[in-house]
Every structure is written in C-alpha cells, then in structure tokens.
Design a protein around this motif. Sequence first.
Motif, mmCIF file in Angstrom:
data_model
loop_
_atom_site.group_PDB
_atom_site.id
_atom_site.type_symbol
_atom_site.label_atom_id
_atom_site.label_comp_id
_atom_site.label_asym_id
_atom_site.label_seq_id
_atom_site.Cartn_x
_atom_site.Cartn_y
_atom_site.Cartn_z
ATOM 1 N N GLU A 38 0.844 -1.193 0.000
ATOM 2 C CA GLU A 38 0.000 0.000 0.000
ATOM 3 C C GLU A 38 0.881 1.247 0.000
ATOM 4 N N GLY A 39 0.434 2.267 -0.712
ATOM 5 C CA GLY A 39 1.150 3.534 -0.702
ATOM 6 C C GLY A 39 2.484 3.527 -1.412
ATOM 7 N N ARG A 40 2.715 2.531 -2.254
ATOM 8 C CA ARG A 40 3.999 2.480 -2.975
ATOM 9 C C ARG A 40 4.113 3.691 -3.907
ATOM 10 N N LYS A 41 5.323 4.183 -4.076
ATOM 11 C CA LYS A 41 5.561 5.347 -4.925
ATOM 12 C C LYS A 41 6.182 4.878 -6.240
ATOM 13 N N LEU A 42 5.516 5.202 -7.322
ATOM 14 C CA LEU A 42 5.985 4.807 -8.643
ATOM 15 C C LEU A 42 6.604 6.006 -9.350
ATOM 16 N N ARG A 43 7.713 5.774 -10.015
ATOM 17 C CA ARG A 43 8.391 6.840 -10.752
ATOM 18 C C ARG A 43 7.923 6.849 -12.204
ATOM 19 N N PRO A 44 7.525 8.011 -12.731
ATOM 20 C CA PRO A 44 7.025 8.066 -14.112
ATOM 21 C C PRO A 44 8.145 7.904 -15.127
ATOM 22 N N ALA A 45 7.832 7.219 -16.224
ATOM 23 C CA ALA A 45 8.788 7.009 -17.306
ATOM 24 C C ALA A 45 8.036 6.951 -18.622
ATOM 25 N N GLY A 46 8.767 7.147 -19.708
ATOM 26 C CA GLY A 46 8.177 7.058 -21.044
ATOM 27 C C GLY A 46 9.074 6.251 -21.958
ATOM 28 N N VAL A 47 8.471 5.397 -22.770
ATOM 29 C CA VAL A 47 9.237 4.639 -23.768
ATOM 30 C C VAL A 47 8.630 4.889 -25.139
ATOM 31 N N LEU A 48 9.471 4.792 -26.172
ATOM 32 C CA LEU A 48 9.026 5.098 -27.531
ATOM 33 C C LEU A 48 8.934 3.827 -28.369
ATOM 34 N N ALA A 49 7.706 3.490 -28.770
ATOM 35 C CA ALA A 49 7.482 2.410 -29.736
ATOM 36 C C ALA A 49 7.445 3.072 -31.108
ATOM 37 N N ALA A 50 8.629 3.208 -31.706
ATOM 38 C CA ALA A 50 8.774 3.942 -32.965
ATOM 39 C C ALA A 50 8.803 2.970 -34.141
ATOM 40 N N PHE A 51 7.924 3.188 -35.105
ATOM 41 C CA PHE A 51 7.861 2.359 -36.304
ATOM 42 C C PHE A 51 8.400 3.144 -37.496
ATOM 43 N N ARG A 52 9.208 2.460 -38.309
ATOM 44 C CA ARG A 52 9.789 3.075 -39.491
ATOM 45 C C ARG A 52 9.524 2.189 -40.706
ATOM 46 N N PRO A 53 9.566 2.739 -41.924
ATOM 47 C CA PRO A 53 9.372 1.916 -43.115
ATOM 48 C C PRO A 53 10.461 0.852 -43.220
ATOM 49 N N GLY A 54 10.036 -0.384 -43.534
ATOM 50 C CA GLY A 54 10.973 -1.482 -43.694
ATOM 51 C C GLY A 54 10.803 -2.153 -45.039
ATOM 52 N N ALA A 55 11.385 -3.329 -45.173
ATOM 53 C CA ALA A 55 11.378 -4.026 -46.456
ATOM 54 C C ALA A 55 9.984 -4.492 -46.859
ATOM 55 N N SER A 56 9.163 -4.858 -45.895
ATOM 56 C CA SER A 56 7.834 -5.394 -46.221
ATOM 57 C C SER A 56 6.743 -4.776 -45.358
ATOM 58 N N GLY A 57 6.889 -3.499 -45.059
ATOM 59 C CA GLY A 57 5.915 -2.822 -44.204
ATOM 60 C C GLY A 57 6.635 -2.004 -43.158
ATOM 61 N N LEU A 58 5.991 -1.794 -42.022
ATOM 62 C CA LEU A 58 6.606 -1.039 -40.939
ATOM 63 C C LEU A 58 7.437 -1.953 -40.048
ATOM 64 N N ASP A 59 8.522 -1.402 -39.501
ATOM 65 C CA ASP A 59 9.371 -2.112 -38.550
ATOM 66 C C ASP A 59 9.438 -1.328 -37.251
ATOM 67 N N VAL A 149 21.048 -1.780 -31.852
ATOM 68 C CA VAL A 149 19.728 -1.303 -32.270
ATOM 69 C C VAL A 149 19.283 -2.200 -33.419
ATOM 70 N N PHE A 150 18.060 -2.697 -33.345
ATOM 71 C CA PHE A 150 17.568 -3.581 -34.395
ATOM 72 C C PHE A 150 16.099 -3.318 -34.658
ATOM 73 N N ALA A 151 15.561 -3.934 -35.694
ATOM 74 C CA ALA A 151 14.170 -3.700 -36.080
ATOM 75 C C ALA A 151 13.420 -5.030 -36.140
ATOM 76 N N VAL A 152 12.148 -4.987 -35.749
ATOM 77 C CA VAL A 152 11.271 -6.155 -35.770
ATOM 78 C C VAL A 152 10.049 -5.808 -36.612
ATOM 79 N N PRO A 153 9.650 -6.667 -37.528
ATOM 80 C CA PRO A 153 8.499 -6.353 -38.380
ATOM 81 C C PRO A 153 7.207 -6.144 -37.576
#
Length: 204
Positions: A38-59, A149-153
């Motif tokens: 109870e009453g735990r303190k959480l620290r705010p954070a942000g992550v970026l799920a960034a998609f870019r054009p790839g060979a067969s769609g977005l990556d 750094v790598f990309a996943v379809p």
Amino acid sequence: MTRPMTRNEQEARLRRAPDAPGAPSSDFDLNPKVVLPEGRKLRPAGVLAAFRPGASGLDLILTKRSSRLKHHPGQIAFPGGKVDPGDADEVAAALREAQEEVALDPGQVEVLGTLPPHETVTGFVVTPVIGLVHGDFTPVPEPGEVDEVFAVPYAHVTDPERYSVQWRRWRGQRRLYYTVPFGPYYIWGATARMLRALAERVQP
C-alpha cells in the motif's frame, strides 16, 4: 491464406491504437497472487514504440541494453527512460531518451498518441508512446547504454499468436511473463507485455 497488410494499412491501425479501449497493464498481470504494498511510490517514465518503413511494411525499433549496465543488462527494450525534471511529460522523456540512446531526432517522429501506463516490478509507471519515423534514420547506439539497435516487423509484434507465457523464479516465487522472441532476440517481461497490449489494440 490471409493477405499481408500493406504499410498504409499497418499505419492506419497504429493511428487508431491510442483510442482503442483497454486498461493499464503491469508486470503482475499474470501473477494475481502477488500482493503489492500500500502507498507504494511509482516513478514516471516514457518509452518510444517507434515504427519506421521497412522491407515489407513497418518495422519497430528496439534496443539491446548494454551488458555493462547495472539494471537489466543485455535485455531487449524500447528506447526510453524515467521522466527528468526538464521533461514536460512522459512523451517528452521518451523522445529525449530515444535521441540520447539511438540518435533519433525528435523532429523525425510523428507522435500518434500513448497507450495506458504499465507498472513494472522495479517501481516505474511507464507510458508507451506510439510514433512513426519519417525521413532517413541511421541508428547510432549510445555506447554506455545500448549494445545494439535492431528492427522487428510490425507483423511479428502485432500478432497475438506469436506471444507465449513463460516463467522463472523471482524473489523466491514463480513469476509468469509474456515473451515474443524474434530471431536471436529474446523479447520478454515489460517490453513484451506492452507490445502485447499494442497487439490487442490493432486487431480488426
């Protein structure tokens, strides 16, 4: 056989994802017997799920954390991190961290919106930010934080059938978690759980 989606169709589904119904997630979703203090303190954070054009769609752009880091060495993660005093919000933190970690210019990122926050076992409440990368982008890993750094379809991370539940011992207890492996990359834990939430939101 189902026809593969075009890049425009993938993009259209991503644009709808932030407004799709859904609840916040956590590392404890699969472990309902865990009692959180109870009453735990959480620290705010942000992550970026960034998609870019790839060979067969977005990556999707992901990173392999440096093996020299104290916390989560060698794990697969989104670019991102905790909200610093100079950040306006979680979106700003995600964009700043992405620039620091992989040299992604915030000006190249079209922010589509955010997903409900995710609570981690390490005491963060993480906001996933969905974005599209425009223009040429050559990743440059920050040596102190990122080994690769790598990309996943798009088709891989948005297919619920590719996710499985596994477990390991954590603090003396059996902890269940999502995984969505891709080639040599073992995507699991909070990253896989947030991607699983995204996958749910982009289904027809």
